[in-house]
Each structure stands twice: as structure tokens, then as C-alpha cells.
Motif scaffolding. Structure first.
Motif, short mmCIF file in Angstrom:
data_model
loop_
_atom_site.label_atom_id
_atom_site.label_comp_id
_atom_site.label_asym_id
_atom_site.label_seq_id
_atom_site.Cartn_x
_atom_site.Cartn_y
_atom_site.Cartn_z
N MET A 1 0.84 -1.19 0.00
CA MET A 1 0.00 0.00 0.00
C MET A 1 0.88 1.25 0.00
SD MET A 1 -2.91 1.09 2.79
CE MET A 1 -3.64 -0.55 2.73
N LYS A 2 0.63 2.17 -0.93
CA LYS A 2 1.39 3.40 -1.02
C LYS A 2 0.47 4.60 -0.82
CE LYS A 2 4.64 1.57 -4.49
NZ LYS A 2 5.15 1.76 -5.88
N ILE A 3 1.02 5.64 -0.22
CA ILE A 3 0.30 6.90 -0.11
C ILE A 3 1.19 7.99 -0.70
CG2 ILE A 3 -0.62 8.66 1.44
CD1 ILE A 3 -1.60 6.45 3.25
N TYR A 4 0.70 8.61 -1.77
CA TYR A 4 1.38 9.74 -2.37
C TYR A 4 0.93 10.99 -1.63
CZ TYR A 4 2.28 6.44 -6.16
OH TYR A 4 2.68 5.35 -6.90
N ASP A 5 1.88 11.70 -1.03
CA ASP A 5 1.49 12.88 -0.27
C ASP A 5 2.63 13.87 -0.16
OD1 ASP A 5 3.21 12.04 1.76
OD2 ASP A 5 1.67 11.95 3.31
N PHE A 45 1.06 12.01 -12.67
CA PHE A 45 0.36 11.97 -11.39
C PHE A 45 -1.14 11.97 -11.61
CE2 PHE A 45 -1.59 13.74 -7.57
CZ PHE A 45 -1.05 12.90 -6.61
N LYS A 46 -1.63 12.75 -12.57
CA LYS A 46 -3.07 12.80 -12.81
C LYS A 46 -3.62 11.47 -13.32
CE LYS A 46 -3.18 16.66 -15.26
NZ LYS A 46 -3.78 17.81 -16.01
N ALA A 47 -2.76 10.62 -13.86
CA ALA A 47 -3.20 9.28 -14.23
C ALA A 47 -3.56 8.48 -12.98
CB ALA A 47 -2.10 8.57 -15.01
N LYS A 48 -2.92 8.81 -11.87
CA LYS A 48 -3.25 8.17 -10.59
C LYS A 48 -4.41 8.88 -9.92
CE LYS A 48 1.55 6.75 -9.61
NZ LYS A 48 2.17 7.27 -10.84
N ASN A 49 -4.40 10.20 -9.94
CA ASN A 49 -5.44 10.99 -9.29
C ASN A 49 -5.81 12.17 -10.18
OD1 ASN A 49 -7.18 12.35 -7.66
ND2 ASN A 49 -5.67 12.95 -6.13
N PRO A 50 -6.90 12.06 -10.92
CA PRO A 50 -7.30 13.15 -11.83
C PRO A 50 -7.66 14.42 -11.09
CG PRO A 50 -8.98 11.43 -11.73
CD PRO A 50 -7.78 10.88 -11.05
N ASP A 51 -7.86 14.36 -9.75
CA ASP A 51 -8.12 15.57 -8.99
C ASP A 51 -6.88 16.46 -8.91
OD1 ASP A 51 -10.70 14.65 -8.45
OD2 ASP A 51 -10.07 13.66 -6.60
N ALA A 52 -5.71 15.87 -9.16
CA ALA A 52 -4.43 16.59 -9.13
C ALA A 52 -4.16 17.21 -7.77
CB ALA A 52 -4.38 17.66 -10.22
N VAL A 53 -4.44 16.44 -6.72
CA VAL A 53 -4.15 16.88 -5.35
C VAL A 53 -3.60 15.70 -4.57
CG1 VAL A 53 -5.93 18.68 -5.33
CG2 VAL A 53 -6.52 16.36 -4.59
N VAL A 54 -2.97 16.00 -3.45
CA VAL A 54 -2.54 14.96 -2.51
C VAL A 54 -3.47 15.02 -1.29
CG1 VAL A 54 -0.14 14.90 -3.22
CG2 VAL A 54 -0.84 16.60 -1.54
N THR A 63 -5.27 -0.27 -7.67
CA THR A 63 -6.38 0.66 -7.50
C THR A 63 -5.89 1.94 -6.84
OG1 THR A 63 -7.97 -1.14 -7.25
CG2 THR A 63 -8.62 1.02 -6.38
N HIS A 64 -6.39 3.08 -7.32
CA HIS A 64 -6.06 4.38 -6.72
C HIS A 64 -7.32 4.96 -6.08
CE1 HIS A 64 -2.68 4.00 -9.61
NE2 HIS A 64 -2.02 4.53 -8.59
N ILE A 65 -7.16 5.44 -4.87
CA ILE A 65 -8.26 6.07 -4.14
C ILE A 65 -7.82 7.47 -3.74
CG2 ILE A 65 -9.75 5.97 -2.09
CD1 ILE A 65 -9.36 2.93 -2.11
N SER A 66 -8.56 8.45 -4.21
CA SER A 66 -8.30 9.84 -3.82
C SER A 66 -9.47 10.32 -2.98
CB SER A 66 -8.10 10.71 -5.06
OG SER A 66 -9.25 10.67 -5.89
N GLN A 67 -9.47 11.61 -2.66
CA GLN A 67 -10.43 12.22 -1.74
C GLN A 67 -10.14 11.75 -0.31
OE1 GLN A 67 -12.63 14.62 -2.49
NE2 GLN A 67 -12.21 14.57 -4.68
N CYS A 68 -9.77 12.69 0.53
CA CYS A 68 -9.29 12.35 1.87
C CYS A 68 -10.28 11.53 2.68
CB CYS A 68 -8.96 13.65 2.61
SG CYS A 68 -7.90 13.39 4.04
N ASN A 69 -11.56 11.85 2.60
CA ASN A 69 -12.56 11.10 3.37
C ASN A 69 -12.63 9.65 2.92
OD1 ASN A 69 -13.31 13.28 5.00
ND2 ASN A 69 -14.83 13.99 3.51
N ALA A 70 -12.48 9.42 1.62
CA ALA A 70 -12.50 8.05 1.11
C ALA A 70 -11.27 7.28 1.58
CB ALA A 70 -12.57 8.07 -0.41
N ILE A 71 -10.13 7.95 1.60
CA ILE A 71 -8.90 7.29 2.04
C ILE A 71 -8.98 6.93 3.51
CG2 ILE A 71 -6.42 7.58 2.37
CD1 ILE A 71 -6.45 9.43 -0.10
#
Length: 206
Positions: A1-5, A45-54, A63-71
Motif C-alpha cells: 500500500m502506497k500513499i502519495y502525499d 500523477f493525474k493518471a493516478k489521481n485526476p483531482d491533481a491533489v494529494v 487501485t487508486h483512491i483519492s479524496q481524503c474522506n475516502a482514504i
């Protein structure tokens, strides 16, 4: 499990606190993202998270999960330990409600003020600013602080008697407020006492 931040940023801090609360920090690989250099806006990076945020969570299956509440919800349900999102339908609803109030009214409001009504992250990253909107959101943040103070007059934590993701979000919001120079009014003694108590938790105090 990785967290890009990006360590020290508000939303990554929420995820790191949640992991620490679950005793799972050592079960995750943190991958630093150079936000100040614009890495979060690259196509890679946007291929992992189209929101373009950490932050962004990457699971072992890709699988990539973005949005802090979802994580944080994934973290809470994946790892053992006391629940941060609630165990009964009522608890989950109350925690979700207070988490969104803390997120929208405090953390995001401070963020909008910072990015729109101050130099923010600098002209290379702040490509659009509306100072009027930013200053309005600063007022919203102050109103939310007052509301949270009222809630804490009758509750040990924001969603009741147990520490939850709502407390994590509000704590991160206040830390961002410090950075953006949005002060907690001295009259909000309940919020100040709550913050001191939360600051002493091992997940935050280190």
C-alpha cells in the motif's frame, strides 16, 4: 500500500493521523510528491489521481483512491483498532455530519482564504485568485470555530464521547488556520481546551 502525499500539508496530515490512530503507519509506504514544483499537475500523477491533489492511496492491485474522506474510510475499515468512522448507523451518520462540517466550514474555508486572499503557494501555482471570495471564506472559518466551540461545550469530542475522523479534520483545519494566520478567538475556550487534549494524543504528539 502506497500513499502519495506531501508531508506537512493539511489533508495528508489527516491521513497520517488516521494511520497512527490505527497503529498502521509502518504498514504503508509514503511516496513524496513535489507540490511546490508542480508534480501533482503532471500527466503521470493525474493518471493516478485526476483531482491533481494529494493525498492519493495506491493499493497492491493498482487501485487508486483519492479524496481524503475516502482514504480515511478505507484505512479505518482495513486496519484493526478503535473505529474512527463509527460502528452503528447513528454513530456513522453523526461522525460523517460533523466531519463534513469541519471540512467544509473550517479546513476548506481556510484553504480558500489562503489560496485566494493571500499569496498562497505563489504565482506559479495560484493561477486564479478571487480575494473577495477568499475573505468571505475566512469569515466562514471563524463562524465554524464558534460553532465547534458550542458543540464542545456538551461533548468530549466533536461527534460525541469518542475520538473520530471529525476531530482529525478539525485539528488539521486549525493547524492550517495557524499557517494562514487565521486566529482562534480567545473567547472559544472549549475549542482551545479540546485542541490541547487532541494535541496530546500519541498519533499527533509523536
Amino acid at each position: 500500500m502506497k500513499i502519495y502525499d506531501t508531508e506537512g500539508f493539511p489533508n495528508p496530515a489527516r491521513v497520517r493521523i488516521a494511520l497512527a490512530e490505527k497503529g498502521a503507519t509502518d504498514q504503508v509506504q509514503f511516496v513524496p510528491v513535489d507540490v511546490m514544483g508542480g508534480e501533482h499537475r503532471t500527466e503521470a500523477f493525474k493518471a493516478k489521481n485526476p483531482d491533481a491533489v494529494v493525498p492519493c492511496l495506491e493499493l497492491a492491485d493498482g487501485t487508486h483512491i483519492s479524496q481524503c474522506n475516502a482514504i480515511t474510510e478505507y484505512i479505518d475499515n482495513h486496519f484493526e483498532g478503535p473505529s474512527l468512522t463509527g460502528e452503528t448507523p447513528k454513530q456513522r451518520a453523526q461522525i460523517s455530519m460533523m466531519n463534513l462540517r469541519a471540512e467544509n466550514g473550517l479546513l476548506n474555508a481556510v484553504g480558500t482564504y489562503f489560496h485566494h486572499a493571500t499569496p498562497g503557494l505563489g504565482p506559479d501555482l495560484e493561477t486564479y485568485q478571487c480575494a473577495e471570495w477568499g475573505n468571505k471564506q475566512k469569515q466562514v472559518a471563524g463562524q465554524t470555530m464558534a460553532y465547534l466551540d458550542e458543540v464542545l461545550a456538551d461533548n468530549e469530542y466533536l461527534a460525541g464521547s469518542e475520538f473520530s475522523v471529525a476531530d482529525i479534520t478539525a485539528f488539521a483545519g486549525l493547524a492550517f488556520a495557524d499557517f494562514a494566520k487565521v486566529d482562534i478567538p480567545e473567547t472559544l475556550s472549549n475549542l482551545t481546551a479540546w485542541r490541547a487534549k487532541v494535541s496530546a494524543r500519541p498519533s499527533i504528539a509523536g
